[in-house]
Design a protein around this motif. Structure first.
Motif, PDB file in Angstrom:
ATOM      1  N   ARG B 390       0.866  -1.178   0.000  1.00 59.95           N
ATOM      2  CA  ARG B 390       0.000   0.000   0.000  1.00 59.95           C
ATOM      3  C   ARG B 390       0.905   1.231   0.000  1.00 59.95           C
ATOM      4  N   PRO B 391       1.111   1.816  -1.178  1.00 64.13           N
ATOM      5  CA  PRO B 391       2.004   2.967  -1.229  1.00 64.13           C
ATOM      6  C   PRO B 391       1.248   4.279  -0.982  1.00 64.13           C
ATOM      7  N   ALA B 392       1.809   5.105  -0.146  1.00 59.31           N
ATOM      8  CA  ALA B 392       1.290   6.461   0.046  1.00 59.31           C
ATOM      9  C   ALA B 392       2.325   7.397  -0.567  1.00 59.31           C
ATOM     10  N   ILE B 393       1.946   8.013  -1.701  1.00 57.57           N
ATOM     11  CA  ILE B 393       2.908   8.792  -2.491  1.00 57.57           C
ATOM     12  C   ILE B 393       2.626  10.273  -2.289  1.00 57.57           C
ATOM     13  N   LYS B 430      10.044 -11.076  -8.123  1.00 57.60           N
ATOM     14  CA  LYS B 430      10.219  -9.673  -8.488  1.00 57.60           C
ATOM     15  C   LYS B 430      10.196  -8.816  -7.224  1.00 57.60           C
ATOM     16  N   ASP B 431      11.325  -8.206  -6.910  1.00 56.76           N
ATOM     17  CA  ASP B 431      11.432  -7.367  -5.717  1.00 56.76           C
ATOM     18  C   ASP B 431      10.823  -5.995  -5.973  1.00 56.76           C
ATOM     19  N   TYR B 432      10.304  -5.422  -4.904  1.00 50.51           N
ATOM     20  CA  TYR B 432       9.868  -4.028  -4.971  1.00 50.51           C
ATOM     21  C   TYR B 432      11.011  -3.168  -4.444  1.00 50.51           C
ATOM     22  N   ILE B 433      11.534  -2.291  -5.310  1.00 47.47           N
ATOM     23  CA  ILE B 433      12.616  -1.384  -4.923  1.00 47.47           C
ATOM     24  C   ILE B 433      12.016   0.014  -4.854  1.00 47.47           C
ATOM     25  N   ASN B 434      11.944   0.528  -3.678  1.00 50.15           N
ATOM     26  CA  ASN B 434      11.248   1.790  -3.447  1.00 50.15           C
ATOM     27  C   ASN B 434      11.859   2.930  -4.265  1.00 50.15           C
ATOM     28  N   SER B 450      10.051  16.879  -5.194  1.00 51.16           N
ATOM     29  CA  SER B 450      10.395  15.845  -4.220  1.00 51.16           C
ATOM     30  C   SER B 450       9.350  14.733  -4.265  1.00 51.16           C
ATOM     31  N   THR B 451       9.808  13.564  -3.929  1.00 47.59           N
ATOM     32  CA  THR B 451       8.908  12.401  -3.908  1.00 47.59           C
ATOM     33  C   THR B 451       9.163  11.617  -2.631  1.00 47.59           C
ATOM     34  N   ARG B 452       8.103  11.357  -1.923  1.00 40.06           N
ATOM     35  CA  ARG B 452       8.226  10.504  -0.749  1.00 40.06           C
ATOM     36  C   ARG B 452       7.186   9.395  -0.847  1.00 40.06           C
ATOM     37  N   ILE B 453       7.654   8.158  -0.663  1.00 38.13           N
ATOM     38  CA  ILE B 453       6.738   7.015  -0.745  1.00 38.13           C
ATOM     39  C   ILE B 453       6.801   6.256   0.572  1.00 38.13           C
ATOM     40  N   ASP B 454       5.703   6.236   1.265  1.00 35.48           N
ATOM     41  CA  ASP B 454       5.600   5.416   2.472  1.00 35.48           C
ATOM     42  C   ASP B 454       4.836   4.151   2.098  1.00 35.48           C
ATOM     43  N   VAL B 455       5.372   3.012   2.501  1.00 33.96           N
ATOM     44  CA  VAL B 455       4.689   1.763   2.134  1.00 33.96           C
ATOM     45  C   VAL B 455       4.275   0.997   3.381  1.00 33.96           C
ATOM     46  N   ARG B 577      -1.852  -2.038  -3.989  1.00 32.40           N
ATOM     47  CA  ARG B 577      -3.258  -2.009  -3.588  1.00 32.40           C
ATOM     48  C   ARG B 577      -3.469  -0.806  -2.687  1.00 32.40           C
ATOM     49  N   ASN B 578      -4.636  -0.195  -2.819  1.00 32.29           N
ATOM     50  CA  ASN B 578      -4.996   0.948  -1.969  1.00 32.29           C
ATOM     51  C   ASN B 578      -3.934   2.051  -2.009  1.00 32.29           C
ATOM     52  N   ALA B 579      -3.423   2.272  -3.205  1.00 35.63           N
ATOM     53  CA  ALA B 579      -2.410   3.326  -3.337  1.00 35.63           C
ATOM     54  C   ALA B 579      -3.067   4.701  -3.197  1.00 35.63           C
ATOM     55  N   ARG B 580      -2.334   5.617  -2.623  1.00 33.58           N
ATOM     56  CA  ARG B 580      -2.846   6.983  -2.453  1.00 33.58           C
ATOM     57  C   ARG B 580      -1.798   7.953  -2.972  1.00 33.58           C
ATOM     58  N   ILE B 581      -2.263   8.986  -3.689  1.00 33.97           N
ATOM     59  CA  ILE B 581      -1.344   9.964  -4.278  1.00 33.97           C
ATOM     60  C   ILE B 581      -1.751  11.355  -3.807  1.00 33.97           C
TER      61      ILE B 581
END
Lengths: 662, 624
Positions: B390-393, B430-434, B450-455, B577-581
């Protein structure tokens, strides 16, 4: 490689002829261009050799990797084996993938090293895993036809019985000067007879079943002895055979043992008859074995019946058994008292103090009566002072004793038992038990007692409990000098069977070879300064070969438990080589003395004898990391000089020679 | 062509070639006096250097075709693969199942639907032909209804005849592209006058053949078409003069018609025209013919396997080459399983279409492997499990640097999320590389500063609602737990426990707890020891409890990963899933655009995944 297929040589003939005279420079220019194209790695050179590049035998090194990508995709680029040969034969490796041979080849290819396998599952304790075999053999003796060593694998037939069997293996022994071949059989049909001739199908090999002597297959108990208990171990001996042993499996009825209430008096050992009457058993027989309270019984031993009616002073000549009567009957002796006139003798008699059981009999439930009489003494009617007479006044009896042996199971047949020699059965568990006597059962057809062929299934033995990790059916261990991390991924990708688990036993192997000078006392010291200090040793095995050049004097191999400061009792090593781990110093010593008792017994080396010691391997477990270690050889002219040194760091003994570590 | 896959025989640097030539010529005795910088000589040098350059180029092209890994032309790749004993996979027509219900108007004992009855179905406006490979006998049921399920395959069945003649030998090349060899049949008729035919079988292992074996060999020829070859009475039986070779096959469109479910037919069914057709299984399992890259990958693997299956790689290669409907296969030995199960190899598959394969397909895989694996090794085919990120971008952008709006940037990021999931995730291993995702997002628009991704990680578990059971939920990644007593590392959606709506959390010391929410969202714990949380391995163990109901399709467990790069294990596949931008104006610091619950593969396939998984829930739910 520059090509030999030159195009430049065709330039002149390909150009118009007038250029020979009008444009020789141009010709040279064009020819030079083509010559340049033919130089190393230029277009013509490359194109002319293109087919060779695609041929594994003729290709250049720069193209080798392209072959690897096709057929050895999972192999590392760097291998020790000849790549061209490997690439051509690698399909054979793939076809044996997962097998021991594939692993061995892989390690040879990668490291030029032979590996060993260990399957922990082999040592797991399993229910009903014991291998029990029961062998049958037939023993043949002369006269022979052919060499009966060749009977293995033959089908044999008894010429009288018609019995048949297949020979699994043959052993030969020499028994009391008789050459005997023992054939171990399978698929026996019928029953072979003793003393019949047995031959192979081609009738080229034969012998006669020997039944006079052989392993003791059974006994017929004649006297059961006493005090035996089921489960006691017994041994069987006879005048001819040895080595048989077994276990008591049956005792029945009761035997009797003599008792002495009053030993009486006037008995002699050999002349006393002990009688057993009554009771409900049979077979018992006692004898007097000792007397006590000896006394001298004086008896007249002249026969006086011949003197009947003879006048005492008549000078009658009478032949006497003592030769004294005639003289005594002379007139001169007519006043002599009769007791002095007759000849006498002294007899030593006594009290019965011990009775021996010749046999204890069997099946007694009611004790019999026992009496003893020395008839000769009793006939004297010598009063015993108690109203009775000497020689027949003892009060004896018998008591019931359990443990008369009736059945034994022979589990080791021994050898050399003659069928005519009685067997003495001795109880080795209970030495107080009295021996039994039996007749032997010996035959040329031997059915051996069953036995386990190994320790599988033995509880409290060397088997391990399954741990679902190392000790389980699907694990294996590679013993190699490589660290597991170095080959784990390669093995996994190339030949490891999915579903099994691989372990690595780290084998640190160093070949150390040096010659010790003949006229000195020497020892070899390997100082493990590079070993990790906190690492425990795994199983450490050392193999040595030592001796004078050109001849191996002795060999030895033994293990040291996985501890530092391990000491070994010198007496436990039956070798001229001692090994010890001493304060982080691993020492291999040539000579027969102990390093443990340094310095007093440090007698090393054999003057005037050049010896070679080879330390072929030191094996540690896979958690061990080997660092550098030093090898030093020390020699002194005398043992005492050498003994004066210690094995601590900073040792200052002179170093001789340059030992080689490979 | 990837750089490391190009073989260079000679230089193709024009200037370098020209300089080398000039140096060589000037060093020649009779040509050393020339001025090589003169215009005339420059023309000559340019001409010759260009000629050399062209030849070098062609030579390199030819040289690259010598080796499998560097070849670019399909026929050369196939030819090299052929030397490794590898036959590229053909196109495979999708399979479907149709329920055929016939109203004959009478009471025939049975109705037989002939093989190769033609059906049609349309996908995206294009019609496709399906036929049934086998005939179907339909009986009336108790109600007098004639109905049966008919398997059908996309592709038109064709037969080609070849007459054998040693005087005028022919190659038995199937004269069509897109041949589906799955249903290839080879029969040999004795002669034109003797119509006796025998069926020959395809050889996959010559070691089992004899001189009398009626076997044929299949390969792809230089034109990309399939060619049938026969033996020589040594390896296997040969065909004789006058024999007629009858090759039956299908011509298929491959993946194009996958999903077809609207079947019609213009012919009668068993002679009856009154019938209805209903799709019971939409078409699936199709594939296009094997690509060059796939051949390059699989041919060496096939060679190393030698038709045996020993290593995990052998399993993968063998399964993928035989089961063409599979997109990916993950294989791991039981020694790597959690818990270890020795003597067993685990296989997990992801089909090209859909998320799971059927139980029948699993059995087919097991049976296929039976003759190839080591005797003592068992196999088990398990479904993939999905680990959701669940990425929060949060991005900031400078509106002065772009004409795009914040919504436009958010939309661009949505597209990136979708493509990143497709291209970088959604397969085994397949790895997820942030940071990779952050870079992709940063490239959406140059105005992004700037980009910040909290997972967070999500995993679902569908409990049994009728009886108490134990469950394991394995994230297989370390859970963020910086110190002892750090609570609430685990959260969950609502479920019913002891008649009340409850949730899971942890006490910060490895204990899993169950609580209810009271007024003011106060947590009241009804079970403070409902299981264990292993923060290191990422495993949550639920003790024997009865969960009588749950919210949604399953209970969702939510944890913070210890690090933002996520690695799937064994049969895990990572999806979004449930990604938020959130897009924030860097100048005003205002949130100008926000998108929640971005549509990704993870959100659109979850329900299907769970429904399929439910069949495997036992006393312990999926452990892998």
């Amino acid at each position: 490689m520059a090509t030999d297929k030159k195009t430049s040589v065709l330039v002149r003939s390909s150009l118009p002829e007038f250029l020979d005279t009008e444009g020789p420079k141009f010709q040279a220019f064009i020819r030079a261009y083509y010559e340049w194209l033919e130089t190393n790695n230029q277009v013509t050179d490359r194109s002319k050799n293109l087919l060779e590049y695609a041929d594994i035998d003729r290709t250049q090194n720069e193209f080798i990797d392209w072959f690897r990508r096709e057929i050895l995709a999972d192999f590392p680029k760097s291998v020790l084996a000849d790549k061209k040969l490997l690439y051509q034969r690698i399909h054979e490796f793939y076809k044996s993938k997962g097998s021991e041979n594939a692993y061995k080849l892989l390690f040879r290819v990668l490291y030029d090293e032979e590996i060993e396998f260990y399957y922990p599952g082999q040592d797991i304790l399993k229910v009903s895993d014991g291998r029990w075999v029961k062998e049958t053999s037939i023993r043949l003796a002369a006269p022979f036809d052919g060499n009966l060593e060749d009977m293995g694998g033959e089908n044999i037939t008894g010429t009288v019985s018609g019995a048949t069997a297949k020979v699994l293996r043959v052993t030969s022994t020499l028994e009391t000067g008789i050459n005997v071949f023992e054939l171990f059989l399978s698929g026996i049909a019928g029953t072979f007879n003793d003393n019949e001739r047995v031959k192979n199908a081609a009738n080229t090999l034969s012998g006669v079943v020997i039944s006079s002597t052989g392993p003791l297959q059974g006994v017929v108990i004649q006297f059961g002895g006493a005090k035996h208990t089921n489960g006691d171990r017994v041994s069987f001996t006879s005048a001819s055979g040895t080595g048989a042993s077994g276990v008591v499996t049956g005792t029945s009825g009761k035997s009797i043992s003599p008792t002495i209430t009053d030993g009486g008096s006037g008995y002699r050992v050999n002349e006393t008859v002990v009688s057993i009457t009554g009771g409900d058993g049979s077979g018992a027989s006692f004898e007097v074995s000792a007397i006590s309270n000896p006394e001298i019984l004086k008896t007249f031993d002249d026969t006086i019946s011949d003197l009947s009616g003879t006048q005492i002073d008549a000078n009658t000549y009478i032949t006497s058994n003592t030769g004294t009567i005639s003289a005594n009957l002379s007139i001169a002796n007519s006043g002599t008292v009769l007791s002095a006139a007759l000849g006498t003798s002294n007899t030593i008699v006594g009290t019965i103090s011990a009775l021996n059981s010749i046999t204890r009999g069997s099946n007694y439930t009611v004790a019999p009566s026992v009496s003893a009489i020395d008839s000769e003494i009793f006939d004297l009617r010598a009063p015993d002072g108690a109203g009775g007479f000497k020689g027949n006044n003892a009060q004896l009896g018998a008591e019931l004793v359990a443990g008369s042996l009736t059945n034994v199971l022979i589990d080791a047949f021994g050898s050399g038992y003659n069928r005519s020699d009685l067997i003495t059965i001795s109880n080795t568990t209970n030495p107080a038990a009295e021996n039994a006597i039996a007749a032997p059962l010996v035959s040329g057809i031997v059915t051996y007692p069953g036995k386990y062929t190994d320790t599988k299934g033995f509880v409290s033995w060397n088997n391990k409990i399954q741990d679902n990790y190392y000790y389980q059916e699907f694990s294996y261990s590679l013993r190699t000098t490589q660290t597991v991390d170095a080959y784990r991924e390669i093995v996994k990708n190339v030949t490891h069977s999915a579903g099994t688990i691989m372990f690595g036993d780290h084998r640190i192997s160093s070949n150390i070879s040096l010659s010790l000078v003949a006229d000195s006392y020497s020892y070899l010291l390997i100082d493990n300064v590079g070993f990790q200090a906190n690492t425990s040793f795994g199983a450490l095995s050392v193999e040595h070969i030592m001796g004078p050049v050109g001849a191996i004097a002795s060999t030895a191999a033994f293990e040291i438990d996985n501890q530092l400061n391990q000491t070994i009792s010198p007496s436990s090593i039956a070798s001229t080589i001692d090994v010890a781990v001493f304060d982080n110093v691993f020492v291999v010593e040539i000579g027969g003395a102990s390093l443990i008792s340094i310095p007093s017994a440090l007698q090393i080396g054999t003057p005037a004898l050049e010896s070679t010691i080879t330390l072929t391997s030191i094996v540690f477990d896979d958690t061990f990391t080997l660092g550098e270690f030093e090898v030093q050889e020390y020699s002194s002219n005398t043992a005492s000089q050498l003994q004066s040194n210690t094995f601590n760091d900073g040792i200052t003994v002179p170093q001789v020679g340059e030992p080689t570590v490979e | 062509m990837a750089a490391n896959n190009a073989l260079q025989l000679t230089s193709v640097d024009f200037d370098g070639i020209k300089n080398d030539l000039k140096t060589f010529l000037s060093n020649q005795t009779e040509l050393g006096d020339y001025n090589y910088e003169s215009s005339t000589m420059q023309i000559l040098l340019n001409l010759l250097a260009y000629n050399t350059y062209r030849n070098s180029f062609y030579l390199n092209m030819v040289g690259n075709e010598m080796f499998l890994d560097s070849a670019q032309i399909r026929s050369n790749v196939v030819s090299k693969a052929k030397m490794l004993g590898y036959t590229p996979r053909s196109v495979v027509g999708p399979e479907a199942e149709i329920q055929v219900t016939i109203s004959p108007g009478g009471s025939p004992s049975v109705i037989t639907i002939d093989a190769n009855t033609v059906f049609s179905a349309s996908v995206d406006g294009r019609n496709y032909v399906y036929t049934n490979p086998k005939s179907l006998v339909v009986n009336a049921n108790a109600s007098g209804v004639y109905s049966g399920k008919l398997p059908v395959v996309e592709g038109r069945p064709l037969t080609h005849r070849f007459t054998v003649s040693s005087a005028s030998p022919v190659r038995y090349v199937i004269p069509n592209d897109n041949v589906d060899t799955t249903y290839l049949t080879v029969r040999v008729q004795e002669s034109s006058s003797n119509t006796t035919t025998t069926t020959w079988t395809q050889s996959t292992d010559i070691t089992g053949l004899t001189a009398n074996s009626r076997a044929y060999f299949l390969s792809e020829n230089e034109d990309g078409r399939y060619e049938v070859k026969f033996g020589d009475n040594v390896i296997s039986k040969q065909v004789n003069d006058g024999n007629i070779v009858l090759v039956g096959y299908r011509v298929s469109t491959g993946l194009d018609s996958v999903g077809a479910n609207n079947f019609t037919s213009s012919t009668t069914m068993g002679g009856y025209s009154n019938y209805t057709l209903r799709s019971t299984i939409a078409s699936t399992n199709g594939s296009n013919r094997e690509t060059i890259d796939s051949i390059k990958l699989n041919a060496p693997r096939s060679y190393t396997a030698q038709n045996r299956v020993v290593t995990a790689a052998d399993f993968r290669t063998s399964i993928l080459s035989y089961f063409t409907d599979l997109q990916a296969v993950s294989v791991w030995g039981g020694e790597e399983n959690d818990p270890p199960i020795y003597g067993k190899a685990f296989i997990s598959t992801k089909p090209k279409s859909g998320l799971y394969i059927s139980d029948n397909r699993k059995n087919e895989i097991k049976n296929y492997l039976k003759d190839k694996t080591i005797l003592s090794i068992d196999t088990e085919v398990v479904d993939p499990t999905y680990l959701y990120i669940r990425p929060a971008i949060n991005v900031t952008y400078d509106p002065d640097d772009t004409t795009s709006t914040a919504s436009g940037i958010a939309s661009g990021i949505e597209s990136i999320l979708t493509s990143f999931e497709t291209n970088n995730l959604n397969l085994f291993g397949k790895d997820y590389i942030n940071s990779d995702l952050a870079i992709d997002i940063g490239n959406v628009n140059s105005a992004i500063k700037s980009t910040r991704i909290d997972v967070k990680l999500e995993k679902e578990n569908k409990p049994i609602t009728t009886t108490s059971a134990r469950y394991n939920i394995s994230f297989n990644n370390r859970i963020y737990h910086p110190h002892k007593d750090h609570m609430y590392a685990v959260a969950s959606t609502s479920f019913t426990y002891q008649g009340r709506p409850c949730f899971f959390d942890d006490d910060g010391n490895k204990a899993l707890r169950i609580y209810t929410l009271g007024a003011g969202n106060q947590r009241t714990y009804v079970n403070k020891n409902a299981g264990k949380v292993d923060y290191t391995t990422g495993r949550i163990t639920i003790d024997d409890i009865l969960i009588s109901a749950y919210e949604g399709d399953a209970i969702t467990f939510l944890v913070d990963p210890d690090i933002d790069d996520i690695k799937p294990q064994r049969n895990q596949i990572i999806l979004f899933r449930n990604a938020r931008i959130n897009v924030v104006n860097a100048e005003t610091n205002n949130l100008e655009a926000s998108v929640s619950n971005v549509t990704t593969t993870g959100t659109s396939t979850t329900t299907a995944a769970l429904n399929s998984q439910s069949a495997t829930v036992g006393l312990y739910s999926a452990v892998y």
